[in-house]
Design a protein around this motif. Structure first.
Motif, short mmCIF file in Angstrom:
data_model
loop_
_atom_site.label_atom_id
_atom_site.label_comp_id
_atom_site.label_asym_id
_atom_site.label_seq_id
_atom_site.Cartn_x
_atom_site.Cartn_y
_atom_site.Cartn_z
N LEU A 153 0.84 -1.18 0.00
CA LEU A 153 0.00 0.00 0.00
C LEU A 153 0.88 1.24 0.00
O LEU A 153 1.89 1.30 0.69
CB LEU A 153 -0.90 0.01 1.24
CG LEU A 153 -1.74 -1.24 1.50
CD1 LEU A 153 -2.62 -1.02 2.72
CD2 LEU A 153 -2.57 -1.59 0.29
N LYS A 154 0.46 2.24 -0.79
CA LYS A 154 1.28 3.45 -0.84
C LYS A 154 0.40 4.67 -1.01
O LYS A 154 -0.73 4.59 -1.50
CB LYS A 154 2.30 3.37 -1.96
CG LYS A 154 1.71 3.30 -3.37
CD LYS A 154 2.79 3.49 -4.43
CE LYS A 154 3.89 2.47 -4.33
NZ LYS A 154 4.93 2.64 -5.36
N TYR A 155 0.96 5.80 -0.58
CA TYR A 155 0.25 7.07 -0.72
C TYR A 155 1.29 8.17 -0.91
O TYR A 155 2.14 8.38 -0.05
CB TYR A 155 -0.59 7.36 0.53
CG TYR A 155 -1.44 8.61 0.41
CD1 TYR A 155 -2.82 8.52 0.24
CD2 TYR A 155 -0.87 9.87 0.47
CE1 TYR A 155 -3.59 9.66 0.14
CE2 TYR A 155 -1.64 11.01 0.36
CZ TYR A 155 -3.00 10.91 0.19
OH TYR A 155 -3.77 12.03 0.08
N SER A 156 1.24 8.84 -2.02
CA SER A 156 2.07 10.02 -2.23
C SER A 156 1.29 11.01 -3.06
O SER A 156 0.36 10.64 -3.81
CB SER A 156 3.39 9.66 -2.91
OG SER A 156 3.20 9.12 -4.20
N GLU A 157 1.65 12.28 -2.94
CA GLU A 157 0.88 13.34 -3.60
C GLU A 157 1.79 14.53 -3.85
O GLU A 157 2.52 14.97 -2.97
CB GLU A 157 -0.30 13.74 -2.72
CG GLU A 157 -1.21 14.77 -3.32
CD GLU A 157 -2.51 14.91 -2.55
OE1 GLU A 157 -3.27 15.85 -2.86
OE2 GLU A 157 -2.78 14.07 -1.65
N GLY A 158 1.79 15.06 -5.07
CA GLY A 158 2.51 16.28 -5.39
C GLY A 158 1.64 17.48 -5.09
O GLY A 158 0.45 17.50 -5.45
N VAL A 159 2.22 18.51 -4.45
CA VAL A 159 1.42 19.69 -4.09
C VAL A 159 2.00 20.99 -4.62
O VAL A 159 1.33 22.02 -4.60
CB VAL A 159 1.22 19.79 -2.56
CG1 VAL A 159 0.42 18.62 -2.03
CG2 VAL A 159 2.55 19.87 -1.83
N GLY A 160 3.24 20.98 -5.09
CA GLY A 160 3.84 22.20 -5.62
C GLY A 160 4.80 21.87 -6.74
O GLY A 160 5.47 20.83 -6.71
N ILE A 161 4.90 22.76 -7.75
CA ILE A 161 5.81 22.54 -8.88
C ILE A 161 6.35 23.89 -9.33
O ILE A 161 5.61 24.88 -9.41
CB ILE A 161 5.09 21.80 -10.04
CG1 ILE A 161 6.06 21.48 -11.18
CG2 ILE A 161 3.89 22.58 -10.54
CD1 ILE A 161 5.47 20.54 -12.22
N ASN A 162 7.66 23.96 -9.62
CA ASN A 162 8.23 25.21 -10.12
C ASN A 162 8.42 25.13 -11.63
O ASN A 162 8.08 24.13 -12.28
CB ASN A 162 9.52 25.56 -9.38
CG ASN A 162 10.66 24.58 -9.64
OD1 ASN A 162 10.61 23.75 -10.55
ND2 ASN A 162 11.70 24.67 -8.83
N ASN A 163 8.99 26.17 -12.21
CA ASN A 163 9.12 26.23 -13.66
C ASN A 163 10.22 25.34 -14.22
O ASN A 163 10.40 25.26 -15.44
CB ASN A 163 9.32 27.67 -14.12
CG ASN A 163 8.03 28.47 -14.05
OD1 ASN A 163 6.96 27.95 -14.32
ND2 ASN A 163 8.13 29.72 -13.65
N HIS A 164 10.99 24.69 -13.34
CA HIS A 164 11.97 23.70 -13.77
C HIS A 164 11.37 22.29 -13.75
O HIS A 164 12.07 21.32 -14.06
CB HIS A 164 13.20 23.74 -12.87
CG HIS A 164 13.82 25.10 -12.80
ND1 HIS A 164 14.49 25.68 -13.85
CD2 HIS A 164 13.87 26.00 -11.79
CE1 HIS A 164 14.92 26.88 -13.50
NE2 HIS A 164 14.55 27.10 -12.26
N GLY A 165 10.10 22.18 -13.34
CA GLY A 165 9.47 20.88 -13.24
C GLY A 165 9.80 20.14 -11.96
O GLY A 165 9.52 18.95 -11.83
N HIS A 166 10.42 20.83 -10.98
CA HIS A 166 10.72 20.21 -9.70
C HIS A 166 9.45 20.22 -8.84
O HIS A 166 8.70 21.20 -8.82
CB HIS A 166 11.84 20.96 -8.99
CG HIS A 166 13.13 20.94 -9.74
ND1 HIS A 166 14.23 21.66 -9.35
CD2 HIS A 166 13.50 20.28 -10.87
CE1 HIS A 166 15.22 21.45 -10.20
NE2 HIS A 166 14.80 20.63 -11.13
N ILE A 167 9.24 19.12 -8.11
CA ILE A 167 7.99 18.91 -7.39
C ILE A 167 8.24 18.68 -5.91
O ILE A 167 9.22 18.02 -5.54
CB ILE A 167 7.26 17.68 -7.98
CG1 ILE A 167 6.78 17.98 -9.41
CG2 ILE A 167 6.07 17.24 -7.12
CD1 ILE A 167 6.29 16.76 -10.16
N VAL A 168 7.38 19.24 -5.07
CA VAL A 168 7.38 18.91 -3.65
C VAL A 168 6.02 18.33 -3.31
O VAL A 168 5.00 18.61 -3.96
CB VAL A 168 7.67 20.13 -2.74
CG1 VAL A 168 9.10 20.60 -2.92
CG2 VAL A 168 6.68 21.26 -3.00
N GLY A 169 6.01 17.48 -2.27
CA GLY A 169 4.77 16.87 -1.84
C GLY A 169 4.99 16.04 -0.60
O GLY A 169 5.98 16.24 0.13
#
Length: 377
Positions: free
Chosen positions: A252-268
């Motif tokens: 079982l897994k759970y992950s979610e992206g919540v922010g992205i910059n103009n370089h395509g880098h993602i935080v979540g």
């Protein structure tokens, strides 16, 4: 023997991280949470005083409380001009939107019977999920106050929720039919009057939570690994949606992206990594990228700017804080190539140069007059 010891030392040094990647700066008091960060590193968020929540912005000099309207407020976004969007609690118990600009809060009202504002761009456009027709719908509000619905996907009894807005007035969110017990939402992007379904990884629900100025988006997409709510963070780019959750396994897994910059880098965030950053290779736990002796648990990163700075909510010794993560040694980042029509689109929604210059001067002067409170580190 000396040569052998020297080679061994090199091997040990290569195996261990040479230095932490991020420096932690506390930008809010105990009990605070971060919502957004702009290109200059200003962080907007909320904190509680005596059980009442107040919006704030920290531009690097200290906390500025935004509390002139109503009994409670919360900030949700800050643009690159330093303007803040938020929601405030009116006397009738309903929420209304506000924009903090040039040193004052301005009420921007409510859409329909109720609404929650979500994002603000550099041209002063905002988005909100409103209830003008009873069920949730997404709206784009212009600086002059005019409102436009982004519509719904063509399904029976549709509902739509919006979360993010870029500088080209593209809106990211989710849309789908109102069915129970769980709505089979689709991740969507609205562009120039058209709502586009981003696809899926075989299941629903899905959502687009953030979008950059290149039209890339992130959010979550449902997958089947044995649980009823399994989902993975994704990158939507060039018309295709792909998982960035590389942790593997069928558990079982759970992950979610919540922010992205103009370089395509993602935080979540992830159930395995807590807060994470993805910079094109793999998801990395932010807790492993700060000095371990500081005792931080970075649970909820919210946004990443083009300089690689991250606004996040974190916990230390059982106390929650809004923080900013600054790269100690910045990565080699390049500004993306702007699409040929993007400059024209930005110019079309931007104020005239003379007006923009006057507004910038007024904003800078107002920021100099802001009452700033120091935040203990």
């Amino acid at each position: 023997m000396a040569l052998a010891l020297f080679c061994s030392a090199i091997g040990l040094a290569a195996a261990a991280p040479a230095y932490p990647e991020y420096r932690v700066t506390i930008v809010g008091p105990p009990g605070s949470s971060a919502a957004d960060i702009n290109l200059a590193g200003a962080v907007a968020g909320s904190y509680s005083v005596g059980g009442t929540t107040h919006a704030f912005i920290n531009r690097g000099k200290g906390l500025v409380k935004l509390g002139a309207l109503g009994s409670a407020s919360g900030a949700v976004a800050v643009n690159d001009k330093g303007e803040v969007l938020g929601n405030w609690l009116a006397a009738d118990g309903g929420y209304r939107g506000f924009i903090y600009s040039r040193g004052r809060q301005r009420d921007i009202g409510v859409i329909g019977g109720g609404s929650i504002y979500r994002d603000l761009n550099n041209a002063g456009y905002t988005i909100a999920t409103g209830y003008a027709d009873g069920d949730p719908s997404g709206y784009l509000r212009a600086p002059n106050g005019s409102v436009r619905s982004i519509g719904h996907l063509p399904v029976a009894h549709p509902i739509t929720d919006v979360f993010a807005l870029n500088n080209l007035n593209q809106v990211a969110g989710k849309s789908g039919p109102l069915v129970f017990p769980e709505q089979p939402y689709r991740a969507v992007i609205w562009t120039k009057g058209k709502l586009r379904d981003l696809g899926d990884l075989g299941l629903t629900p899905n959502s687009a939570n953030a979008i950059n100025d290149r039209g890339q988006a992130t959010g979550f997409a449902a997958v089947n690994t044995g649980g009823p709510h399994d989902r993975v963070a994704y990158l939507y780019s060039n018309g295709s949606l792909a998982s960035i959750d590389d942790l593997g396994g069928a558990e079982l897994k759970y992950s979610e992206g919540v922010g992205i910059n103009n370089h395509g880098h993602i935080v979540g965030y992830s159930d395995t990594l807590q807060g994470f950053v993805w910079r094109g290779r793999k998801m990395q736990s932010l807790n492993t990228l700060v000095a371990p002796g500081l005792g931080w648990n970075i649970t909820a990163p919210q946004a990443i700017n083009d300089a690689g700075q991250i606004a996040a909510t974190a916990v230390r010794k059982g106390v929650q804080y809004a923080i900013r993560l600054d790269l100690i040694r910045p990565h080699a980042l390049w500004a993306p190539v702007q699409a040929p029509d993007a400059a024209a689109e930005l110019a079309a929604i931007a104020p005239l140069p003379a007006t923009a210059a006057a507004l910038a001067r007024a904003e800078a002067e107002a920021q100099e007059r802001e009452a700033v409170q120091a935040v203990a580190q």
